[in-house]
Design a protein around this motif. Structure first.
Motif, PDB file in Angstrom:
ATOM      1  N   ALA A 201      38.179  28.190  39.066  1.00  0.00           N
ATOM      2  CA  ALA A 201      37.922  28.365  37.679  1.00  0.00           C
ATOM      3  C   ALA A 201      37.687  29.683  37.144  1.00  0.00           C
ATOM      4  O   ALA A 201      38.283  30.291  36.191  1.00  0.00           O
ATOM      5  CB  ALA A 201      36.841  27.406  37.067  1.00  0.00           C
ATOM      6  N   PHE A 202      36.881  30.180  37.964  1.00  0.00           N
ATOM      7  CA  PHE A 202      36.616  31.753  37.708  1.00  0.00           C
ATOM      8  C   PHE A 202      37.810  32.691  37.736  1.00  0.00           C
ATOM      9  O   PHE A 202      38.163  33.520  36.894  1.00  0.00           O
ATOM     10  CB  PHE A 202      35.428  32.421  38.385  1.00  0.00           C
ATOM     11  CG  PHE A 202      34.168  32.041  37.874  1.00  0.00           C
ATOM     12  CD1 PHE A 202      33.991  30.874  37.586  1.00  0.00           C
ATOM     13  CD2 PHE A 202      33.198  32.959  37.842  1.00  0.00           C
ATOM     14  CE1 PHE A 202      32.477  30.520  37.179  1.00  0.00           C
ATOM     15  CE2 PHE A 202      31.787  32.800  37.260  1.00  0.00           C
ATOM     16  CZ  PHE A 202      31.248  31.470  37.292  1.00  0.00           C
ATOM     17  N   GLY A 203      38.793  32.327  38.899  1.00  0.00           N
ATOM     18  CA  GLY A 203      39.741  33.104  39.169  1.00  0.00           C
ATOM     19  C   GLY A 203      40.958  32.802  37.983  1.00  0.00           C
ATOM     20  O   GLY A 203      41.473  33.977  37.475  1.00  0.00           O
ATOM     21  N   TYR A 204      41.059  31.666  37.598  1.00  0.00           N
ATOM     22  CA  TYR A 204      41.964  31.162  36.517  1.00  0.00           C
ATOM     23  C   TYR A 204      41.632  32.092  35.255  1.00  0.00           C
ATOM     24  O   TYR A 204      42.322  32.485  34.468  1.00  0.00           O
ATOM     25  CB  TYR A 204      42.107  29.807  36.499  1.00  0.00           C
ATOM     26  CG  TYR A 204      43.257  29.548  35.118  1.00  0.00           C
ATOM     27  CD1 TYR A 204      44.403  29.600  35.504  1.00  0.00           C
ATOM     28  CD2 TYR A 204      42.758  29.065  34.069  1.00  0.00           C
ATOM     29  CE1 TYR A 204      45.460  29.095  34.651  1.00  0.00           C
ATOM     30  CE2 TYR A 204      43.642  28.745  32.916  1.00  0.00           C
ATOM     31  CZ  TYR A 204      44.977  28.824  33.286  1.00  0.00           C
ATOM     32  OH  TYR A 204      45.889  28.555  32.253  1.00  0.00           O
ATOM     33  N   GLY A 205      40.357  31.888  35.032  1.00  0.00           N
ATOM     34  CA  GLY A 205      39.745  32.454  33.814  1.00  0.00           C
ATOM     35  C   GLY A 205      40.158  33.871  33.496  1.00  0.00           C
ATOM     36  O   GLY A 205      40.288  34.594  32.721  1.00  0.00           O
ATOM     37  N   ILE A 206      39.768  34.699  34.861  1.00  0.00           N
ATOM     38  CA  ILE A 206      40.181  36.142  34.656  1.00  0.00           C
ATOM     39  C   ILE A 206      41.528  36.591  34.638  1.00  0.00           C
ATOM     40  O   ILE A 206      42.106  37.433  33.628  1.00  0.00           O
ATOM     41  CB  ILE A 206      39.606  36.696  36.372  1.00  0.00           C
ATOM     42  CG1 ILE A 206      38.207  36.828  36.198  1.00  0.00           C
ATOM     43  CG2 ILE A 206      40.288  38.131  36.626  1.00  0.00           C
ATOM     44  CD1 ILE A 206      37.560  37.988  35.404  1.00  0.00           C
ATOM     45  N   VAL A 247      34.129  32.855  46.451  1.00  0.00           N
ATOM     46  CA  VAL A 247      34.940  33.900  46.262  1.00  0.00           C
ATOM     47  C   VAL A 247      36.353  34.085  46.754  1.00  0.00           C
ATOM     48  O   VAL A 247      37.172  34.621  46.275  1.00  0.00           O
ATOM     49  CB  VAL A 247      34.200  35.090  46.381  1.00  0.00           C
ATOM     50  CG1 VAL A 247      32.801  35.218  45.697  1.00  0.00           C
ATOM     51  CG2 VAL A 247      33.601  35.329  48.121  1.00  0.00           C
ATOM     52  N   THR A 248      36.697  33.487  48.066  1.00  0.00           N
ATOM     53  CA  THR A 248      37.839  33.338  48.609  1.00  0.00           C
ATOM     54  C   THR A 248      38.870  32.703  47.845  1.00  0.00           C
ATOM     55  O   THR A 248      39.945  32.951  47.655  1.00  0.00           O
ATOM     56  CB  THR A 248      37.656  32.690  49.934  1.00  0.00           C
ATOM     57  OG1 THR A 248      36.653  33.319  50.758  1.00  0.00           O
ATOM     58  CG2 THR A 248      39.246  32.650  50.671  1.00  0.00           C
ATOM     59  N   VAL A 249      38.331  31.427  47.351  1.00  0.00           N
ATOM     60  CA  VAL A 249      39.298  30.572  46.427  1.00  0.00           C
ATOM     61  C   VAL A 249      39.637  31.555  45.147  1.00  0.00           C
ATOM     62  O   VAL A 249      40.681  31.338  44.779  1.00  0.00           O
ATOM     63  CB  VAL A 249      38.633  29.379  45.885  1.00  0.00           C
ATOM     64  CG1 VAL A 249      39.413  28.629  45.230  1.00  0.00           C
ATOM     65  CG2 VAL A 249      38.447  28.349  47.357  1.00  0.00           C
ATOM     66  N   MET A 250      38.748  32.197  44.537  1.00  0.00           N
ATOM     67  CA  MET A 250      38.734  32.915  43.379  1.00  0.00           C
ATOM     68  C   MET A 250      39.774  34.056  43.568  1.00  0.00           C
ATOM     69  O   MET A 250      40.689  34.402  43.136  1.00  0.00           O
ATOM     70  CB  MET A 250      37.475  33.523  42.810  1.00  0.00           C
ATOM     71  CG  MET A 250      37.408  34.401  41.549  1.00  0.00           C
ATOM     72  SD  MET A 250      36.084  35.164  41.323  1.00  0.00           S
ATOM     73  CE  MET A 250      36.427  36.501  40.057  1.00  0.00           C
ATOM     74  N   GLY A 251      39.661  34.774  44.609  1.00  0.00           N
ATOM     75  CA  GLY A 251      40.743  35.851  45.256  1.00  0.00           C
ATOM     76  C   GLY A 251      42.221  35.210  45.395  1.00  0.00           C
ATOM     77  O   GLY A 251      42.952  35.723  44.748  1.00  0.00           O
ATOM     78  N   MET A 252      42.341  34.442  45.939  1.00  0.00           N
ATOM     79  CA  MET A 252      43.378  33.340  46.347  1.00  0.00           C
ATOM     80  C   MET A 252      44.171  33.052  44.975  1.00  0.00           C
ATOM     81  O   MET A 252      45.467  33.213  44.584  1.00  0.00           O
ATOM     82  CB  MET A 252      43.522  32.224  47.062  1.00  0.00           C
ATOM     83  CG  MET A 252      43.278  32.645  48.378  1.00  0.00           C
ATOM     84  SD  MET A 252      43.175  31.360  49.929  1.00  0.00           S
ATOM     85  CE  MET A 252      44.574  30.633  49.618  1.00  0.00           C
ATOM     86  N   THR A 253      43.301  32.569  43.807  1.00  0.00           N
ATOM     87  CA  THR A 253      44.023  31.992  42.684  1.00  0.00           C
ATOM     88  C   THR A 253      44.350  33.108  41.809  1.00  0.00           C
ATOM     89  O   THR A 253      45.490  33.172  41.224  1.00  0.00           O
ATOM     90  CB  THR A 253      42.808  31.391  41.843  1.00  0.00           C
ATOM     91  OG1 THR A 253      42.104  30.043  42.665  1.00  0.00           O
ATOM     92  CG2 THR A 253      43.363  30.916  40.399  1.00  0.00           C
TER      93      THR A 253
END
Length: 596
Positions: A201-206, A247-253
């Motif tokens: 969610a954080f990654g997609y939001g960014i 944070v790993t999932v965020m970066g990959m997203t």
């Protein structure tokens, strides 16, 4: 406060100094950092970060590891492993599970740990991580396939090692402590899933906000940095050690959304990560006491390290990659390279205290066991990866390579002259008609726009230490130099002098965004190609004891253009208006010379 500032200054200075020494001596950076940390800590007692920083020590390391892991996961674009998804998936799933089981068995039967402690430490030891893998990959210049496998394993498996340790501990408590119910194990699994959702969610939001222009350019890097810390802290608050997964999932997203701002993010985060890796490694090694350092040489610990290096790691890779398209030599390299680093150190230190408090007294040796494995793998793999990869044919040429941007008579013939002296070269151009010059000269070329996003996956730039932008367009040469400056640095990035009478007339262009100007600063794309049309040839003059550099200068014509010196070691030095190069016996000088 003054003492704390002094300690932080010393740690930062030692970390950066270690990286610089590694760069100058071409030693593995992690080896240098480990040695410097040991000298500053347990050997000479200059600093003890764990004691000096007090309560700040743990949170600082945790947040730093989270940022490093995010920076690494920003490079996990699925396009990179096209054709290799099966072996990569097998290694990060089946391979990780086998490494956990085999590592736990070795910890019990070889190191003498109880089953409970063995399964916790077995989970921790599946990790390699970007803090140790990425510096090794940069040093060894591995070919894309082997490098991609090691990078993906190191970054993806990193958070799962901590999660496996947490899961093992929760399950052990459920089996051995009556007050702990099965609900605690279920809560851990749900917290892990929630951490993944938070990261996505954080990654997609960014990515969504950046693409729609909701965040200005000057705020993008700060917003990303703060968001990474938020995702890590929120997940870790819900369940300890799940922040790494978030944070790993965020970066990959973000990496797989293919947003335009991702390259700037990578450059910013990479610079921070290099600093954090240096500082953390110094902090961890300097915090060791001499007793822990000496206990590493215990017979059981040394036998366990040998088992992990020579039996368990190769076995897990060969078993997990059966039936995949991975070559035997690739399995051999991947089966050997698995250095442990910061995540293993921090997580094992945490669980050593937790397990002792839970009544498992044999957990006292976890710190010594972990440091022994970290030092053993860092030294063994750090010094051997270059040699082994070259022996297996999985590394690129160790000589300095040159990448030419723009195909024309000058660039094609200059590349041919360098190639004849054993220098790896390649020419890139988006025009097939212009590439006929490269075809005639019989030099390697890539039909692709150097500034396109696909170029990153089309061409492996690892072998090429220098980039020369030599098109007829001043603005394009400057744009290429500006784009690749974070990767190459200005000292390895060159472009032709600006044309004063033709083209874009960018006489006022800032030297901060352009590359280093080539040759004497006066010759232009037009004049160089006109010289070739007038019959000038590329000469290679060997310098010897009897024919010195001064002799060469006396023999040359005023119309000649001295281009480069290929050193006896294989390195290439290009002539520029700023440098004052000289050649020594054994070197070769390439020049564009008027025929006699």
């Amino acid at each position: 406060m003054e003492n704390l500032l002094m300690i932080m200054m010393i740690i930062g200075a030692l970390g950066v100094l270690s990286q610089w020494i590694a760069w100058r001596t071409r030693l593995p950076a992690i080896v240098v950092m480990a040695i410097v940390g040991l000298l500053a800590g347990p050997v000479f007692g200059i600093i003890n970060p764990e004691a000096d920083l007090g309560d700040l020590y743990g949170p600082l390391i945790s947040i730093a590891v989270g940022i490093i892991l995010f920076e690494g996961s920003l490079n996990l674009d699925f396009r990179e492993i096209k054709g290799m998804r099966k072996p990569v998936f097998r290694i990060v799933t089946v391979g990780a599970f086998l490494a956990w089981i085999f590592g736990s068995l070795a910890a019990h039967y070889v190191a003498g740990l109880s089953w409970a402690v063995a399964f916790v430490i077995g989970g921790i030891f599946i990790v390699t991580g970007p803090t140790v893998i990425l510096p090794l990959l940069r040093q060894a210049k591995l070919k894309p396939r082997a490098a991609a496998i090691l990078k993906w394993e190191g970054i993806v498996v990193d958070p799962f090692g901590a999660l496996l340790a947490v899961f093992s501990f929760e399950f052990i408590k459920f089996l051995t402590i009556e007050t702990v119910t099965f609900d605690a194990v279920i809560m851990f699994l749900l917290a892990s899933i929630l951490a993944g959702i938070i990261g996505a969610a954080f990654g997609y939001g960014i990515g969504w906000s950046f693409e729609r222009g909701l965040v200005p350019e000057f705020l993008k890097s700060p917003v990303v940095l703060v968001t990474v810390i938020m995702a890590f802290a929120l997940s870790d608050f819900i369940m300890h050690e799940t922040g790494l997964l978030a944070v790993t999932v965020m970066g990959m997203t973000i990496a797989n959304m293919h947003i335009s701002a991702i390259s700037d993010m990578r450059h910013f985060k990479e610079n921070i990560s290099i600093l954090l890796i240096s500082v953390i490694f110094i902090m961890l090694t300097a915090s060791l006491d001499r007793e822990t350092l000496l206990s590493i040489f215990d017979l059981n610990i040394m036998l366990f390290i040998i088992m992990m290096l020579f039996v368990i790691r190769p076995l897990t890779i060969f078993l997990s990659t059966m039936g995949t398209n991975l070559e035997f030599r690739e399995k051999l390299l991947v089966g050997w390279i698995a250095p442990r680093g910061i995540v293993a150190l921090t997580v094992s230190a945490y669980f050593a205290n937790v397990l002792i408090d839970a009544g498992f007294q044999d957990a006292e040796i976890l710190t010594s066991l972990t440091f022994g494995l970290v030092f053993g793998t860092v030294l063994a793999h750090g010094f051997s990866i270059g040699w082994l990869s070259r022996k297996l044919g999985l590394s690129t040429d160790t000589k300095d390579g040159v990448l030419f941007v723009g195909s024309n008579k000058f660039s094609a013939n200059f590349a041919k002259a360098l190639q004849d002296l054993g220098v790896p070269v390649i020419i890139t151009d988006a025009s097939s008609s212009r590439l006929t010059h490269a075809t005639k000269a019989e030099v390697p070329y890539e039909h692709e726009e150097i500034l396109s996003e696909q170029m990153e996956y089309q061409l492996d730039m690892t072998p090429y230490d220098y980039m020369l932008s030599v098109t007829e367009f001043d603005s394009y040469n400057t744009l290429v130099s500006s784009t690749f400056k974070p990767e190459y640095g200005k000292e390895h990035l060159f472009q032709l002098p600006l044309q004063t009478n033709e083209g874009d007339q960018l006489s006022e262009v800032s030297h901060h965004i352009s590359g280093t100007v080539l040759f004497d600063g006066q010759v232009t794309w037009t004049s160089l190609n006109e010289k070739i049309n007038d019959g000038f040839i590329f000469e290679k003059a060997p310098i010897t004891e009897s024919y010195t550099y001064d002799d060469f200068l006396n023999d040359r014509s005023e119309e000649d253009v001295i281009l480069a010196i290929v050193k006896q070691s294989g390195s290439v030095n290009f002539f520029t208006p700023e440098n004052n190069l000289t050649a020594e016996p054994g070197d070769q000088i390439i020049s564009l010379a008027k025929p006699e």
